[in-house]
Structure formats: structure tokens, C-alpha cells
Design a protein around this motif. Structure first.
Motif, PDB file in Angstrom:
ATOM      1  N   GLU A 119       0.837  -1.206   0.000  1.00  0.00           N
ATOM      2  CA  GLU A 119       0.000   0.000   0.000  1.00  0.00           C
ATOM      3  C   GLU A 119       0.870   1.253   0.000  1.00  0.00           C
ATOM      4  O   GLU A 119       0.629   2.200  -0.751  1.00  0.00           O
ATOM      5  CB  GLU A 119      -0.925  -0.011   1.214  1.00  0.00           C
ATOM      6  CG  GLU A 119      -1.915   1.140   1.216  1.00  0.00           C
ATOM      7  CD  GLU A 119      -2.907   1.028   2.364  1.00  0.00           C
ATOM      8  OE1 GLU A 119      -3.366   2.088   2.822  1.00  0.00           O
ATOM      9  OE2 GLU A 119      -3.213  -0.101   2.794  1.00  0.00           O
ATOM     10  N   GLY A 120       1.906   1.243   0.832  1.00  0.00           N
ATOM     11  CA  GLY A 120       2.832   2.382   0.866  1.00  0.00           C
ATOM     12  C   GLY A 120       3.573   2.539  -0.453  1.00  0.00           C
ATOM     13  O   GLY A 120       3.758   3.655  -0.949  1.00  0.00           O
ATOM     14  N   LEU A 121       3.999   1.429  -1.023  1.00  0.00           N
ATOM     15  CA  LEU A 121       4.694   1.476  -2.307  1.00  0.00           C
ATOM     16  C   LEU A 121       3.774   2.008  -3.401  1.00  0.00           C
ATOM     17  O   LEU A 121       4.192   2.826  -4.224  1.00  0.00           O
ATOM     18  CB  LEU A 121       5.203   0.073  -2.682  1.00  0.00           C
ATOM     19  CG  LEU A 121       5.941  -0.054  -4.011  1.00  0.00           C
ATOM     20  CD1 LEU A 121       7.178   0.845  -4.036  1.00  0.00           C
ATOM     21  CD2 LEU A 121       6.311  -1.507  -4.258  1.00  0.00           C
ATOM     22  N   GLN A 122       2.536   1.571  -3.382  1.00  0.00           N
ATOM     23  CA  GLN A 122       1.565   2.035  -4.377  1.00  0.00           C
ATOM     24  C   GLN A 122       1.376   3.550  -4.287  1.00  0.00           C
ATOM     25  O   GLN A 122       1.357   4.249  -5.298  1.00  0.00           O
ATOM     26  CB  GLN A 122       0.231   1.305  -4.171  1.00  0.00           C
ATOM     27  CG  GLN A 122      -0.851   1.692  -5.148  1.00  0.00           C
ATOM     28  CD  GLN A 122      -0.583   1.158  -6.528  1.00  0.00           C
ATOM     29  OE1 GLN A 122       0.344   1.600  -7.207  1.00  0.00           O
ATOM     30  NE2 GLN A 122      -1.386   0.201  -6.952  1.00  0.00           N
ATOM     31  N   ASP A 123       1.246   4.050  -3.073  1.00  0.00           N
ATOM     32  CA  ASP A 123       1.090   5.493  -2.880  1.00  0.00           C
ATOM     33  C   ASP A 123       2.328   6.253  -3.367  1.00  0.00           C
ATOM     34  O   ASP A 123       2.212   7.259  -4.068  1.00  0.00           O
ATOM     35  CB  ASP A 123       0.834   5.829  -1.407  1.00  0.00           C
ATOM     36  CG  ASP A 123      -0.532   5.383  -0.935  1.00  0.00           C
ATOM     37  OD1 ASP A 123      -1.403   5.096  -1.778  1.00  0.00           O
ATOM     38  OD2 ASP A 123      -0.732   5.309   0.298  1.00  0.00           O
ATOM     39  N   THR A 124       3.485   5.765  -2.982  1.00  0.00           N
ATOM     40  CA  THR A 124       4.738   6.418  -3.386  1.00  0.00           C
ATOM     41  C   THR A 124       4.886   6.414  -4.907  1.00  0.00           C
ATOM     42  O   THR A 124       5.287   7.418  -5.505  1.00  0.00           O
ATOM     43  CB  THR A 124       5.941   5.702  -2.731  1.00  0.00           C
ATOM     44  OG1 THR A 124       5.743   5.695  -1.314  1.00  0.00           O
ATOM     45  CG2 THR A 124       7.238   6.402  -3.038  1.00  0.00           C
ATOM     46  N   LEU A 125       4.553   5.306  -5.513  1.00  0.00           N
ATOM     47  CA  LEU A 125       4.640   5.184  -6.973  1.00  0.00           C
ATOM     48  C   LEU A 125       3.626   6.100  -7.654  1.00  0.00           C
ATOM     49  O   LEU A 125       3.949   6.772  -8.644  1.00  0.00           O
ATOM     50  CB  LEU A 125       4.416   3.727  -7.390  1.00  0.00           C
ATOM     51  CG  LEU A 125       4.613   3.389  -8.862  1.00  0.00           C
ATOM     52  CD1 LEU A 125       6.077   3.587  -9.261  1.00  0.00           C
ATOM     53  CD2 LEU A 125       4.182   1.953  -9.140  1.00  0.00           C
ATOM     54  N   SER A 126       2.419   6.131  -7.132  1.00  0.00           N
ATOM     55  CA  SER A 126       1.357   6.943  -7.733  1.00  0.00           C
ATOM     56  C   SER A 126       1.688   8.432  -7.720  1.00  0.00           C
ATOM     57  O   SER A 126       1.348   9.157  -8.652  1.00  0.00           O
ATOM     58  CB  SER A 126       0.035   6.728  -6.984  1.00  0.00           C
ATOM     59  OG  SER A 126      -0.399   5.404  -7.126  1.00  0.00           O
ATOM     60  N   PHE A 127       2.340   8.880  -6.656  1.00  0.00           N
ATOM     61  CA  PHE A 127       2.664  10.301  -6.557  1.00  0.00           C
ATOM     62  C   PHE A 127       4.012  10.640  -7.162  1.00  0.00           C
ATOM     63  O   PHE A 127       4.462  11.790  -7.097  1.00  0.00           O
ATOM     64  CB  PHE A 127       2.608  10.756  -5.093  1.00  0.00           C
ATOM     65  CG  PHE A 127       1.215  10.759  -4.542  1.00  0.00           C
ATOM     66  CD1 PHE A 127       0.269  11.654  -5.006  1.00  0.00           C
ATOM     67  CD2 PHE A 127       0.840   9.844  -3.564  1.00  0.00           C
ATOM     68  CE1 PHE A 127      -1.019  11.652  -4.516  1.00  0.00           C
ATOM     69  CE2 PHE A 127      -0.444   9.835  -3.069  1.00  0.00           C
ATOM     70  CZ  PHE A 127      -1.380  10.735  -3.540  1.00  0.00           C
ATOM     71  N   GLY A 128       4.677   9.644  -7.756  1.00  0.00           N
ATOM     72  CA  GLY A 128       5.921   9.890  -8.470  1.00  0.00           C
ATOM     73  C   GLY A 128       7.114  10.183  -7.592  1.00  0.00           C
ATOM     74  O   GLY A 128       8.076  10.801  -8.039  1.00  0.00           O
ATOM     75  N   HIS A 129       7.075   9.734  -6.338  1.00  0.00           N
ATOM     76  CA  HIS A 129       8.169  10.010  -5.405  1.00  0.00           C
ATOM     77  C   HIS A 129       9.244   8.926  -5.408  1.00  0.00           C
ATOM     78  O   HIS A 129      10.117   8.930  -4.535  1.00  0.00           O
ATOM     79  CB  HIS A 129       7.631  10.166  -3.976  1.00  0.00           C
ATOM     80  CG  HIS A 129       6.787  11.380  -3.813  1.00  0.00           C
ATOM     81  ND1 HIS A 129       7.300  12.649  -3.734  1.00  0.00           N
ATOM     82  CD2 HIS A 129       5.441  11.522  -3.730  1.00  0.00           C
ATOM     83  CE1 HIS A 129       6.314  13.517  -3.600  1.00  0.00           C
ATOM     84  NE2 HIS A 129       5.175  12.851  -3.599  1.00  0.00           N
ATOM     85  N   ILE A 130       9.174   8.019  -6.375  1.00  0.00           N
ATOM     86  CA  ILE A 130      10.144   6.934  -6.437  1.00  0.00           C
ATOM     87  C   ILE A 130      10.372   6.565  -7.897  1.00  0.00           C
ATOM     88  O   ILE A 130       9.436   6.593  -8.709  1.00  0.00           O
ATOM     89  CB  ILE A 130       9.666   5.711  -5.617  1.00  0.00           C
ATOM     90  CG1 ILE A 130      10.780   4.671  -5.479  1.00  0.00           C
ATOM     91  CG2 ILE A 130       8.415   5.088  -6.220  1.00  0.00           C
ATOM     92  CD1 ILE A 130      10.458   3.556  -4.484  1.00  0.00           C
ATOM     93  N   ALA A 131      11.596   6.238  -8.220  1.00  0.00           N
ATOM     94  CA  ALA A 131      11.908   5.799  -9.583  1.00  0.00           C
ATOM     95  C   ALA A 131      11.323   4.409  -9.795  1.00  0.00           C
ATOM     96  O   ALA A 131      11.220   3.614  -8.857  1.00  0.00           O
ATOM     97  CB  ALA A 131      13.423   5.766  -9.783  1.00  0.00           C
ATOM     98  N   VAL A 132      10.947   4.105 -11.001  1.00  0.00           N
ATOM     99  CA  VAL A 132      10.341   2.809 -11.318  1.00  0.00           C
ATOM    100  C   VAL A 132      11.303   1.664 -10.978  1.00  0.00           C
ATOM    101  O   VAL A 132      10.884   0.640 -10.443  1.00  0.00           O
ATOM    102  CB  VAL A 132       9.892   2.758 -12.804  1.00  0.00           C
ATOM    103  CG1 VAL A 132       9.415   1.372 -13.178  1.00  0.00           C
ATOM    104  CG2 VAL A 132       8.792   3.780 -13.051  1.00  0.00           C
ATOM    105  N   ASP A 133      12.592   1.834 -11.263  1.00  0.00           N
ATOM    106  CA  ASP A 133      13.576   0.798 -10.929  1.00  0.00           C
ATOM    107  C   ASP A 133      13.579   0.494  -9.434  1.00  0.00           C
ATOM    108  O   ASP A 133      13.571  -0.670  -9.026  1.00  0.00           O
ATOM    109  CB  ASP A 133      14.989   1.233 -11.345  1.00  0.00           C
ATOM    110  CG  ASP A 133      15.259   1.047 -12.823  1.00  0.00           C
ATOM    111  OD1 ASP A 133      14.488   0.311 -13.472  1.00  0.00           O
ATOM    112  OD2 ASP A 133      16.245   1.632 -13.308  1.00  0.00           O
ATOM    113  N   ASP A 134      13.589   1.532  -8.631  1.00  0.00           N
ATOM    114  CA  ASP A 134      13.586   1.357  -7.184  1.00  0.00           C
ATOM    115  C   ASP A 134      12.278   0.725  -6.708  1.00  0.00           C
ATOM    116  O   ASP A 134      12.273  -0.145  -5.833  1.00  0.00           O
ATOM    117  CB  ASP A 134      13.813   2.691  -6.475  1.00  0.00           C
ATOM    118  CG  ASP A 134      15.196   3.272  -6.751  1.00  0.00           C
ATOM    119  OD1 ASP A 134      16.116   2.486  -7.077  1.00  0.00           O
ATOM    120  OD2 ASP A 134      15.348   4.509  -6.648  1.00  0.00           O
ATOM    121  N   ALA A 135      11.187   1.159  -7.290  1.00  0.00           N
ATOM    122  CA  ALA A 135       9.878   0.615  -6.920  1.00  0.00           C
ATOM    123  C   ALA A 135       9.795  -0.864  -7.282  1.00  0.00           C
ATOM    124  O   ALA A 135       9.260  -1.676  -6.514  1.00  0.00           O
ATOM    125  CB  ALA A 135       8.760   1.394  -7.612  1.00  0.00           C
TER     126      ALA A 135
END
Length: 155
Positions: A119-135
Motif C-alpha cells: 500500500e505504501g509502495l503504491q502510494d509512493t509510486l502513484s505520486f511519483g516520489h520513487i523511480a520505477v527501478d527502485d519501486a
């Protein structure tokens, strides 16, 4: 890895699918874990209570029960109490062993943790606060913890 919006969306979709599978697993296994735990605790407690009466009250206790239930022999009271205690002890032991043999409690805890992480990863990914590779790396780490969770069939 490609930082295109469709790549981010693809990973987001995978995260959602895994979350759905984990939630489905939790929906099935939490009640099962709770039921087995309750059977174990209640069965053990009732078995102890059934043996406590004769242990502390002695023949006075069994004679009193004999009178209450109009039984001809106080040995019937002993036999019934012992039989019930054995049955409850066996039920408690079986419930405990079923839960432990499948590591049910550990698996439910792991699934709950991974569900929160996803859930946290989804939120971080959705708001663009993480690179796709890291995610993607985090996603792989998280799902490895719940390899026992099967994917939910698409509807």
C-alpha cells in the motif's frame, strides 16, 4: 528501466493485483487462524475446569453432581468429567497443531505486513516520489515474503 507513464502504470497494476491476492488470502486465513486459536484456548481452559472440580472438591464434589443429576453411581460423574476433559484436550491439541503445522500465524502476519508495504509502495509510486527501478526492486522484495499467496484469478 523505462520511466514512461505506461511502465509506471504496469507496475502499479501488478502491485494492485498482488494486493488483491494478499487481501483475499487474509480474508480466508485470518478467520481460520482465529478459530483455531479460540478452539485451543477455550478447549484447554474447559478441560482444566472439568478436572479442577474433582481435584479440589474430591468426593464431595462428585457426590453433589451425582445428586444434582440423579445418577445412581458417582463413578459415572468421574467418567463423564474425564471423558469431556479428554475430548476438549484433544480438540485443543489438534487445533494448536493444525495452526502450527501450517505456520498459519506467521503467514498471516507476513501477509499483513506485505499488504501494508505494498500500500505504501503504491502510494509512493502513484505520486511519483520513487523511480520505477527502485519501486520494482521493493516490489520484488515484498512479494518474495508472501510466495505462499496465490494470484487471484482475473474476473
Amino acid at each position: 528501466m523505462d520511466e514512461a507513464p505506461d511502465t509506471r502504470q504496469l507496475l502499479s497494476t501488478r502491485i494492485e493485483q498482488k494486493q488483491q491476492a494478499v487481501r483475499s488470502y487474509l480474508g480466508r486465513e485470518r478467520p481460520r487462524r482465529n478459530k483455531l486459536s479460540n478452539i485451543s484456548v477455550v478447549g484447554s481452559a474447559l478441560a482444566a475446569m472439568l478436572t479442577a472440580g474433582p481435584a479440589f472438591g474430591g468426593t464431595g464434589f462428585t457426590e453433589a453432581l451425582q445428586g444434582i443429576f440423579s445418577l445412581g453411581d458417582d463413578s459415572v460423574v468421574w467418567r463423564v468429567l474425564c471423558l469431556l476433559a479428554v475430548l476438549l484436550s484433544v480438540a485443543a491439541a489438534l487445533a494448536t497443531n493444525f495452526a502450527n503445522s501450517h505456520s498459519l500465524s506467521d503467514r498471516v502476519s507476513a501477509a499483513e505486513t506485505v499488504n501494508a508495504q505494498l500500500e505504501g509502495l503504491q502510494d509512493t509510486l502513484s505520486f511519483g516520489h520513487i523511480a520505477v527501478d527502485d519501486a520494482l526492486k521493493l516490489y520484488q522484495q515484498y512479494v518474495a515474503q508472501v510466495a505462499f499467496v496465490d494470484e487471484v484469478a482475473s474476473r
